[in-house]
Design a protein around this motif. Structure first.
Motif, PDB file in Angstrom:
ATOM      1  N   UNK A   8      -7.926  22.429  43.337  1.00 44.29           N
ATOM      2  CA  UNK A   8      -6.879  21.655  42.685  1.00 44.29           C
ATOM      3  C   UNK A   8      -6.595  22.045  41.253  1.00 44.29           C
ATOM      4  N   UNK A   9      -7.390  22.933  40.676  1.00 35.78           N
ATOM      5  CA  UNK A   9      -7.170  23.368  39.289  1.00 35.78           C
ATOM      6  C   UNK A   9      -6.057  24.414  39.276  1.00 35.78           C
ATOM      7  N   UNK A  10      -4.939  24.065  38.714  1.00 34.21           N
ATOM      8  CA  UNK A  10      -3.772  24.944  38.786  1.00 34.21           C
ATOM      9  C   UNK A  10      -4.024  26.342  38.218  1.00 34.21           C
ATOM     10  N   UNK A  11      -4.619  26.495  37.033  1.00 38.98           N
ATOM     11  CA  UNK A  11      -4.823  27.855  36.506  1.00 38.98           C
ATOM     12  C   UNK A  11      -5.636  28.740  37.447  1.00 38.98           C
ATOM     13  N   UNK A  12      -6.689  28.173  38.068  1.00 35.32           N
ATOM     14  CA  UNK A  12      -7.527  28.966  38.963  1.00 35.32           C
ATOM     15  C   UNK A  12      -6.761  29.354  40.228  1.00 35.32           C
ATOM     16  N   UNK A  13      -5.989  28.408  40.766  1.00 39.87           N
ATOM     17  CA  UNK A  13      -5.219  28.706  41.974  1.00 39.87           C
ATOM     18  C   UNK A  13      -4.140  29.737  41.672  1.00 39.87           C
ATOM     19  N   UNK A  14      -3.465  29.615  40.538  1.00 38.39           N
ATOM     20  CA  UNK A  14      -2.446  30.594  40.166  1.00 38.39           C
ATOM     21  C   UNK A  14      -3.061  31.980  39.969  1.00 38.39           C
ATOM     22  N   UNK A 128       2.482  22.134  46.060  1.00 37.95           N
ATOM     23  CA  UNK A 128       1.261  21.348  45.977  1.00 37.95           C
ATOM     24  C   UNK A 128       0.964  20.762  44.616  1.00 37.95           C
ATOM     25  N   UNK A 129       1.876  20.957  43.663  1.00 38.25           N
ATOM     26  CA  UNK A 129       1.655  20.487  42.299  1.00 38.25           C
ATOM     27  C   UNK A 129       2.901  19.769  41.796  1.00 38.25           C
ATOM     28  N   UNK A 130       2.776  18.968  40.723  1.00 37.52           N
ATOM     29  CA  UNK A 130       3.934  18.236  40.205  1.00 37.52           C
ATOM     30  C   UNK A 130       5.070  19.156  39.779  1.00 37.52           C
ATOM     31  N   UNK A 131       6.254  18.564  39.651  1.00 41.01           N
ATOM     32  CA  UNK A 131       7.445  19.328  39.280  1.00 41.01           C
ATOM     33  C   UNK A 131       7.278  20.034  37.943  1.00 41.01           C
ATOM     34  N   UNK A 132       6.445  19.474  37.061  1.00 46.61           N
ATOM     35  CA  UNK A 132       6.239  20.085  35.746  1.00 46.61           C
ATOM     36  C   UNK A 132       5.591  21.457  35.844  1.00 46.61           C
ATOM     37  N   UNK A 133       4.892  21.729  36.958  1.00 48.08           N
ATOM     38  CA  UNK A 133       4.229  23.029  37.145  1.00 48.08           C
ATOM     39  C   UNK A 133       5.148  24.072  37.777  1.00 48.08           C
ATOM     40  N   UNK A 457      19.577  21.740  41.395  1.00 45.31           N
ATOM     41  CA  UNK A 457      18.698  21.187  42.426  1.00 45.31           C
ATOM     42  C   UNK A 457      18.027  19.896  41.979  1.00 45.31           C
ATOM     43  N   UNK A 458      17.811  18.995  42.927  1.00 47.68           N
ATOM     44  CA  UNK A 458      17.017  17.796  42.675  1.00 47.68           C
ATOM     45  C   UNK A 458      15.563  18.145  43.008  1.00 47.68           C
ATOM     46  N   UNK A 459      14.854  18.672  42.015  1.00 56.12           N
ATOM     47  CA  UNK A 459      13.531  19.244  42.257  1.00 56.12           C
ATOM     48  C   UNK A 459      12.533  18.182  42.704  1.00 56.12           C
ATOM     49  N   UNK A 460      12.526  17.019  42.073  1.00 51.48           N
ATOM     50  CA  UNK A 460      11.560  15.982  42.430  1.00 51.48           C
ATOM     51  C   UNK A 460      11.747  15.542  43.879  1.00 51.48           C
ATOM     52  N   UNK A 461      12.992  15.321  44.290  1.00 53.30           N
ATOM     53  CA  UNK A 461      13.249  14.919  45.672  1.00 53.30           C
ATOM     54  C   UNK A 461      12.855  16.024  46.636  1.00 53.30           C
ATOM     55  N   UNK A 462      13.107  17.273  46.243  1.00 52.81           N
ATOM     56  CA  UNK A 462      12.745  18.401  47.095  1.00 52.81           C
ATOM     57  C   UNK A 462      11.236  18.496  47.267  1.00 52.81           C
ATOM     58  N   UNK A 463      10.490  18.349  46.188  1.00 49.38           N
ATOM     59  CA  UNK A 463       9.038  18.433  46.271  1.00 49.38           C
ATOM     60  C   UNK A 463       8.444  17.289  47.085  1.00 49.38           C
ATOM     61  N   UNK A 464       9.128  16.161  47.147  1.00 45.76           N
ATOM     62  CA  UNK A 464       8.619  15.038  47.935  1.00 45.76           C
ATOM     63  C   UNK A 464       8.688  15.318  49.429  1.00 45.76           C
ATOM     64  N   UNK A 465       9.475  16.314  49.828  1.00 44.80           N
ATOM     65  CA  UNK A 465       9.607  16.641  51.239  1.00 44.80           C
ATOM     66  C   UNK A 465      10.569  15.745  51.986  1.00 44.80           C
ATOM     67  N   UNK A 466      11.259  14.842  51.275  1.00 42.93           N
ATOM     68  CA  UNK A 466      12.144  13.889  51.935  1.00 42.93           C
ATOM     69  C   UNK A 466      13.511  14.487  52.258  1.00 42.93           C
ATOM     70  N   UNK A 467      13.984  15.386  51.429  1.00 46.46           N
ATOM     71  CA  UNK A 467      15.300  15.977  51.658  1.00 46.46           C
ATOM     72  C   UNK A 467      15.394  17.298  50.912  1.00 46.46           C
ATOM     73  N   UNK A 468      16.407  18.099  51.222  1.00 45.88           N
ATOM     74  CA  UNK A 468      16.587  19.361  50.492  1.00 45.88           C
ATOM     75  C   UNK A 468      16.887  19.124  49.020  1.00 45.88           C
ATOM     76  N   UNK A 469      16.779  20.178  48.237  1.00 44.83           N
ATOM     77  CA  UNK A 469      17.076  20.073  46.817  1.00 44.83           C
ATOM     78  C   UNK A 469      18.552  19.922  46.530  1.00 44.83           C
TER      79      UNK A 469
END
Length: 490
Positions: A8-14, A128-133, A457-469
């Motif tokens: 879950x550590x973003x720097x390590x996964x990246x 797998x990470x927030x929109x800020x990433x 694009x609506x990035x937050x909605x897209x990341x939620x998996x509910x609808x396209x961006x």
């Protein structure tokens, strides 16, 4: 649930994604000047080396489809470890090769496992990470995929100047080992995406046979005429099978790939731009490298392409600021413009001068960095984020076929041109220019025909998996009503 200490550590996964993708992508662009050294030491003919490189590229293309199938049925993070182990084995085999068999098997494993890792590791980093990433992820992807390729000629020139090749391959093996260690440290149990899914045997067979045949035919151009049955039959037959693959995936009720869902205005325009940009850029760099190799030392020749890496980095930084805005669409168009300008500059003389080559490679670096990955996001935002793995697989399969197959064909045309290599290179570069222009014009035409006003694009909605961006209009919506794009991905 079992997990590693850095899960879950973003720097390590990246970092894991970077180390997994860079080795083969950089190596594929670095092999030109050191291929004769490898062939001489291992006792391989130039044609055998050509087929080996072609089969590694075929493995890369096939791996995009295999990765999606494995992700449906098998624990995804465990498979990531398997891919990492196989990549390390392949890298060690090539570095330690004492005969052709070791090198051939190892290099094909490198190509196959890189795309398996690409499709398995990158989508979780995106969604797998927030929109800020996401801004950082977009920049990492761009630098990984095209920054690594752009550095290839420089790395190859440096290695060739030392009259050896094994140090580079051992460095690649070390990077692969680091990727495997990071995969273990960031391990987080992930179930199969759809354990009840059927195995799409037709898609797997069509992709495997089609890519192997097509890349084999392209590899044979080194020593055979284009119309020779050994060349043209597998090349055209393989391309036909790849076309049949996409027709099958569109028509079947439960497809492995999201072909039907992508048949709307924005994703088709993005894919067309990405394919044309990849084909034009790789071919242009390959052609000029071959033309200049007779006039420059490997070290100096490699350094002439260093601006390409700088251009890719610049494009990645600007992309990070543009991808969440409506300017993303114009950014891709600008990238196609830089690409065409770079090809024109490199085609300013025959052979290209050092100044023209360095300037042109920088423009090409900006152009390809501003077009291919951004176009991928245009396609990805058009579907729900849960399907991004399949979208990525389609685009990478098409990009691999366009980039790694058209270049050998144009190089064959340049080397067999009656006016000589320099004149043939100029002729082939005009074809590259036409490809880039055609990609830009086709994308703009699709937007106009679809009545598209570039959306943000609506990035937050897209990341939620509910609808396209965003909502992508049907193809040619200007001339019809209704006809929403078919949702073919369960």
């Amino acid at each position: 649930m079992r997990q590693g200490p850095l899960a879950g550590r973003y720097p390590a996964v990246a970092a894991m994604v970077v180390f997994a993708l860079v080795p083969y992508l950089a190596l594929s662009a670095a092999l030109g000047p050191i291929t004769p050294l490898i062939a001489r030491e291992l006792g391989m003919s130039p044609q055998a080396m050509s087929i080996t490189l072609g089969m590694a590229n075929a493995g890369y293309a096939v791996g995009t489809v295999l990765a999606v199938q494995f992700a449906q049925l098998l624990p995804q993070r465990r498979m990531l470890l398997v891919y990492g182990v196989l990549l390390l084995i392949g890298s060690v085999l090539t570095a330690a090769a004492v005969d052709p068999a070791m090198f051939i098997v190892g290099h094909i494993l490198q190509g196959l496992c890189t795309s398996l890792l690409l499709i398995a590791a990158v989508p979780p980093l995106i969604i797998g990470y927030p929109a800020s990433r996401l801004r950082t992820t977009a920049m990492v992807m761009n630098v990984c995929i095209f920054g690594a390729v752009a550095l290839g000629p420089v790395v190859g020139g440096v290695q060739a100047s030392s009259h050896g090749w094994r140090p580079l391959f051992w460095i690649i093996a070390g990077i692969a080992a680091a990727a495997l260690v990071l995969s273990l440290l960031t391990f987080q149990e992930t179930p199969p995406a759809n354990p009840g899914a059927r195995i799409d045997y037709a898609a797997l067979v069509l992709a495997t046979v089609g890519c192997v045949a097509a890349f084999f035919g392209a590899s044979e151009l080194l020593s055979h005429d284009f119309v020779d049955p050994t060349t043209i039959a597998p090349l055209l037959g393989g391309l036909l099978l790849i076309v049949i693959l996409f027709v099958h995936e569109y028509r079947t009720e439960r497809p492995l790939l999201c072909v039907g869902s992508l048949l709307s205005t924005l994703p088709v325009a993005g894919i067309v731009a990405a394919i044309c940009a990849a084909a034009a850029s790789v071919s242009a760099i390959t052609l000029t490298l071959t033309s200049l190799a007779r006039h420059e030392t490997p070290m100096r020749l490699g350094l002439l392409y260093l601006p390409e890496f700088g251009g890719a980095v610049i494009a990645a930084v600007v992309f990070g600021s543009a991808f969440r805005t409506r300017w993303l669409h114009y950014f891709v168009l600008a990238g196609m413009g830089f690409l065409t300008a770079g090809i024109l500059v490199m085609n300013g003389s025959a052979p290209p001068t050092s100044t023209l080559t360095a300037t042109g490679s920088g423009l090409v670096g900006i152009g390809v960095g501003a077009s291919v990955v951004p176009a991928l996001f245009i396609a990805g935002f058009s579907l729900q984020s849960t399907n991004v793995q399949r979208v990525f697989a389609i685009i990478e399969l098409l990009r691999a076929v366009a980039a790694f197959m058209i270049a050998p064909v144009l190089l064959y045309a340049a080397t067999t041109f009656s006016g000589g290599l320099d004149s043939g290179t100029r002729m082939a570069l005009w074809i590259c220019f036409a490809l880039a222009v055609a990609g830009a014009v086709a994308a703009v035409a699709l937007y106009w025909l679809g009545r598209v006003r570039p959306p943000a694009p609506s990035v937050e909605a897209w990341l939620s998996g509910e609808r396209p961006g965003w909502d992508s209009p049907p193809l040619f919506a200007r001339f019809r009503t209704g006809g929403d794009p078919r949702d073919a991905c369960p």
